[in-house]
Write an enzyme that holds these catalytic residues in place. Sequence first.
Site, PDB file in Angstrom:
ATOM      1  N   GLY A  71       0.673  -1.331   0.343  1.00 38.16           N
ATOM      2  CA  GLY A  71      -0.799  -0.294   0.116  1.00 38.16           C
ATOM      3  C   GLY A  71       0.862   1.312  -0.036  1.00 38.16           C
ATOM      4  N   LYS A 114       9.891  -2.533   3.564  1.00 30.28           N
ATOM      5  CA  LYS A 114      11.500  -2.493   2.829  1.00 30.28           C
ATOM      6  C   LYS A 114      11.097  -4.131   2.107  1.00 30.28           C
ATOM      7  CE  LYS A 114      13.256  -0.714   5.788  1.00 30.28           C
ATOM      8  NZ  LYS A 114      12.530   0.413   6.786  1.00 30.28           N
ATOM      9  N   HIS A 255      -5.248  -5.331   4.165  1.00 28.67           N
ATOM     10  CA  HIS A 255      -4.984  -6.412   4.905  1.00 28.67           C
ATOM     11  C   HIS A 255      -6.380  -6.649   5.634  1.00 28.67           C
ATOM     12  CE1 HIS A 255      -0.497  -6.141   5.317  1.00 28.67           C
ATOM     13  NE2 HIS A 255      -0.550  -5.215   5.055  1.00 28.67           N
ATOM     14  N   HIS A 334      -7.684  15.225  35.005  1.00 32.80           N
ATOM     15  CA  HIS A 334      -6.274  14.517  34.095  1.00 32.80           C
ATOM     16  C   HIS A 334      -6.184  15.149  32.730  1.00 32.80           C
ATOM     17  CE1 HIS A 334      -1.081  15.094  33.576  1.00 32.80           C
ATOM     18  NE2 HIS A 334      -1.941  14.330  32.461  1.00 32.80           N
ATOM     19  N   GLU A 335      -6.872  14.032  32.449  1.00 30.69           N
ATOM     20  CA  GLU A 335      -7.496  13.722  30.556  1.00 30.69           C
ATOM     21  C   GLU A 335      -8.479  14.834  30.643  1.00 30.69           C
ATOM     22  OE1 GLU A 335      -5.630  12.030  29.519  1.00 30.69           O
ATOM     23  OE2 GLU A 335      -4.761  10.511  31.179  1.00 30.69           O
ATOM     24  N   ASP A 409       4.533  14.413  30.060  1.00 34.25           N
ATOM     25  CA  ASP A 409       4.200  15.553  29.598  1.00 34.25           C
ATOM     26  C   ASP A 409       4.687  16.390  29.164  1.00 34.25           C
ATOM     27  OD1 ASP A 409       1.483  14.393  29.204  1.00 34.25           O
ATOM     28  OD2 ASP A 409       0.351  15.261  31.085  1.00 34.25           O
TER      29      ASP A 409
HETATM   30  P1  ADP Z   1      10.439  -3.431   6.894  1.00 36.97           P
HETATM   31  O1  ADP Z   1      11.663  -4.129   5.770  1.00 36.97           O
HETATM   32  O2  ADP Z   1      10.402  -1.960   6.025  1.00 36.97           O
HETATM   33  O3  ADP Z   1      10.679  -3.368   8.613  1.00 36.97           O
HETATM   34  P2  ADP Z   1       8.466  -4.915   6.367  1.00 36.97           P
HETATM   35  O4  ADP Z   1       8.087  -4.870   5.126  1.00 36.97           O
HETATM   36  O5  ADP Z   1       9.514  -6.479   6.919  1.00 36.97           O
HETATM   37  O6  ADP Z   1       9.179  -4.263   6.965  1.00 36.97           O
HETATM   38  O7  ADP Z   1       6.823  -5.005   6.884  1.00 36.97           O
HETATM   39  C1  ADP Z   1       6.384  -6.207   7.850  1.00 36.97           C
HETATM   40  C2  ADP Z   1       5.376  -6.064   7.796  1.00 36.97           C
HETATM   41  O8  ADP Z   1       4.087  -5.468   7.334  1.00 36.97           O
HETATM   42  C3  ADP Z   1       4.901  -6.753   6.136  1.00 36.97           C
HETATM   43  O9  ADP Z   1       4.681  -8.234   6.095  1.00 36.97           O
HETATM   44  C4  ADP Z   1       3.325  -7.005   6.224  1.00 36.97           C
HETATM   45  O10 ADP Z   1       2.157  -7.021   6.793  1.00 36.97           O
HETATM   46  C5  ADP Z   1       3.152  -4.665   6.634  1.00 36.97           C
HETATM   47  N1  ADP Z   1       3.438  -4.036   5.931  1.00 36.97           N
HETATM   48  C6  ADP Z   1       4.782  -3.172   5.894  1.00 36.97           C
HETATM   49  N2  ADP Z   1       4.433  -2.213   5.400  1.00 36.97           N
HETATM   50  C7  ADP Z   1       3.464  -1.594   3.972  1.00 36.97           C
HETATM   51  C8  ADP Z   1       3.068  -1.543   3.323  1.00 36.97           C
HETATM   52  N3  ADP Z   1       2.831  -0.755   2.041  1.00 36.97           N
HETATM   53  N4  ADP Z   1       1.516  -2.282   2.458  1.00 36.97           N
HETATM   54  C9  ADP Z   1       0.945  -3.043   2.790  1.00 36.97           C
HETATM   55  N5  ADP Z   1       1.836  -4.024   4.352  1.00 36.97           N
HETATM   56  C10 ADP Z   1       3.115  -3.009   4.674  1.00 36.97           C
END
Ligand code: ADP
Length: 507
Positions: A71, A114, A255, A334-335, A409
């Site tokens: 995404g 990544k 998701h 407080h809240e 805070d």
């Molecule tokens: P990084 O390598 O940047 O630490 P990952 O690629 O391992 O992150 O992401 C971990 C999980 O988070 C993925 O398996 C997925 O479920 C979710 N996720 C992270 N970024 C996205 C994205 N842009 N779109 C969809 N799912 C994502």
Amino acid sequence: MVKEILFGAVPAVIVFLLFLKVNIGPFLLFAAVLGGIYVLLSRQAGTGFAGKATRSRHIVPKTNIQFSDIGGQERAKRELKEALDFLIKKDKIRHYGIRPIKGVLLTGPPGTGKTLMAKAAANYTNSAFVAASGSQFVEMYVGVGAQRIRELFREVKQLAEKNGQDSGIIFIDEIEVIGGKRDGQQQREYDQTLNQLLTEMDGIGSTDNPRILLIAATNRKDMLDPALLRPGRFDRHIVVDLPDRKAREQILRIHAAGKPLADDVDLEKIAQETFGFSGAQLESVVNEAAIYAMREQSETISPRHFALAVDKVMMGEQTDREATVEEKRRVAIHELGHAIISEQVRPGSVSQVTLTPRGQALGYVRQNPLEDRYLYTKEALEQQIMVCLGGAVAEEIYYGGRSTGSKNDFEQALAMAHEIVQSGMSRLGIVHLSYIAKSQVHEEVNRILEELLERTRWVLRQFDPVFANSLQILLEKEVLSGDVFRRMLHEQQLVGSLSAQPLAGRG
Ligand code: ADP
């Protein structure tokens, strides 16, 4: 050769000793222990016969991740695809005599996708894919890290050959662990590993089949050795940032697909409320919401389940800590202080007021960022500081004195006051922190905070009747949605202006 001689000689010696009626039990035991240690060590080093027999630790199961499963990240995806053309359009590259890209560096916070990008890249180019993490190369034995780098490159070639693919992608996560700056102080082991990586990268261009691309990920580009970043090595740098609102909605949709969402779940609204969340956190929100629904044996996942899930991911799991009645009262005041100021400075900004303990907090107000913000004016910072101070000021006025609950805070308020000074928006004008005395900065930050404390006090005093009348409702219900809170605020103010007595000094 030595092995063969040993295999022949050892049984002969055993038979001879048996013939002499020597008790060989202890010798055998000793030999077994030695053998065990040898096997363990050679497995660690990835060499010797045990090493060859063990399966690769880098080949990851084939995934079907495509770029469309990621995404947002449109710019990053486009840049990566452009770089990948080098693997696909080999003939064109040769025609123009272009030097092929050897490495792509993905930089960005954890959980932004990544690893997903690297996997999608492998599918997009139909490449063999092996992956490792920088921390896997950290070994106490000198030479093992370098050996593993060699292994990684060998494996990707073998895998590509086996699968009949003409390209391979190696993904190294947390590259900064092995690719940190060589300052002469570090252990030799790290240097050797990095040197090996550089050598392997330099060798990439020499063979065309399979063509290899190294994709590395880091959150600390500043820590990397310049040798890694120079042209001809990692010469494409792609930023994979936290998702913006639209991207968050897309990630939530990806998701949530196939999950039984209730009709009134508004993913756009959830995306709006989750400013600063990474893709991994958003995935976790959807998953946790489904778990809450399952626990309650609800047919569908409702907006309430999502609200609980957002809280859980943001603040941590609910704790069983039972607050005393007095503590609860103090937390409620407080809240309310935070929430009232938040509504005053930005109407519609309170998303939820909660008194259930979560993570480290005994209660909290969730604010609703109306739009993603990357730049702040002085006024916006001052308003946010007032929201932070609201809790402590409410305690002071309506309970008598402050408590340790305001520490966090104050830290946030101080950080924002510093931001005002550093951005040249204070009375000190444009400053460089190393040219002025610390005490001067401290004084200015204090002055800003004192002034805002006074303003916060003034605002909260206008709401005396709300504290008198709403406190009980909050204590009973423990959770108020933003809309209910706003309605209450409005009603109590009207009632209050006619009847309620101020509460000052109570407690
Ligand atoms: P990084 O390598 O940047 O630490 P990952 O690629 O391992 O992150 O992401 C971990 C999980 O988070 C993925 O398996 C997925 O479920 C979710 N996720 C992270 N970024 C996205 C994205 N842009 N779109 C969809 N799912 C994502």
